[in-house]
Design an enzyme around this catalytic site. Structure first.
Site: not given
Lengths: 215, 215
Positions: B99-100
């Protein structure tokens, strides 16, 4: 809407965190991790979580989630967590389990003659506790949802999210966690896995060297 | 084989626990959750984990996993975790993110001009940090693996497990966690989701009321 995830030493992390990641996004939901004792509690490997709220402090949860783990077997002969499940179930809106968490539900007397699922390697144990093992990924009987092994809790939770908040919200949560699974192999069930893979995992499980895999 | 999962306040739990559940089963693997400070650390909702080993104590991890979270944005301007990623990367065998978490890798200078992925809603932010966003679920560039949003870490970790221990072991782990995904909806990517679902999650994200969903 209070959602209580009932932990115990030796639980399998993904069993709990899959549903947590989905259900905590429901509008109005308050999630609490709970256990018999307050303080630090370790999963079956190296994850240590802090428990602030004991099961005694949660007499009326709306939803309960019981994750699995090899350690469930230690609870079945009698444990305050099993007693809590038995005590709160009559007033829950939904009672749920992932993996061998269904053995806890069964030990609490919730599954007599009912269809239920669990980790594929624990089917006999579930049947021995009076439930009828069903090899589906998510099984609903009235207000009880049981999910199959470990990762299946994500599918169960999305199904439950749709029941609670409607399919639009459930789909939004699915998009939010970008749950568009693309496993590199198609070996996630005993029927699909290569026989040699089945033998490998069975030997690891029986050797006790794959701590979390049977959970 | 030391696998260090680098946490920070506000991380998204499933980002970390998906890969943890897979990679901790690798033969010879030792997993450690680490952070800048020892003590209790909370995710983006209510999960509190105990950190015993700080990043200073892990100078030579074989594998690092950086999960995502809205809170990654607070790290990008400069943080000891970013410095640690930059310092250990030259000697890792594999450097990974979910993800981030890829924003942290990018902030550490690991992704200039390289293809990488992240949560679909964070593509612009990843590009602003010099990487080339690629809308695949798992992206490999040399020894760097980036995974898309939240749940994609499971797919990334199984792919990595096959690289490390071979496809038989990876498939056995997949069977062990019964990863035979059957989402109740097909809305896990922006392309597949109904436009109204996309609008719903975007409005929740922009309102900041869906804490973990952008991570």
């Amino acid at each position: 809407m209070q959602i209580a995830i009932g932990l115990y030493p030796g639980f399998t992390a993904l069993d709990a965190i899959g549903p947590y990641q989905v259900l905590s996004q429901l509008p109005g939901a308050t999630v609490v991790f709970t256990a018999v004792k307050a303080g630090l509690l370790r999963d079956d490997t190296v994850l240590t979580v802090q428990i602030d709220t004991t099961i005694d402090q949660i007499p009326n949860p709306d939803i309960i989630v019981i994750p699995g783990g090899m350690a469930t077997r230690k609870l079945l002969g009698g444990d305050p967590l099993v007693d809590w499940v038995r005590a709160v179930h009559p007033t829950t809106t939904w009672t749920t389990s992932v993996c061998t968490g269904s053995l806890v539900l069964a030990a609490a007397g919730l599954l007599p003659g009912l269809k239920a699922t669990t980790h594929w390697a624990a089917a006999d144990q579930l049947e021995a506790l009076g439930a009828t093992y069903t090899a589906d990924r998510v099984v609903r009987q009235g207000k009880i949802y049981t999910a199959a092994g470990v990762s299946s809790g994500i599918d169960m939770a999305l199904t439950l999210a749709a029941e609670i908040a409607g399919p639009m919200v459930a789909q939004a949560i699915q998009l939010g966690i970008e749950y568009d699974p693309q496993p590199p192999f198609d070996s996630g069930s005993p029927e699909k896995a290569d026989p040699a893979v089945r033998e490998l995992i069975r030997s690891l499980l029986s050797a006790g060297s794959a701590r979390a895999l049977a959970d």
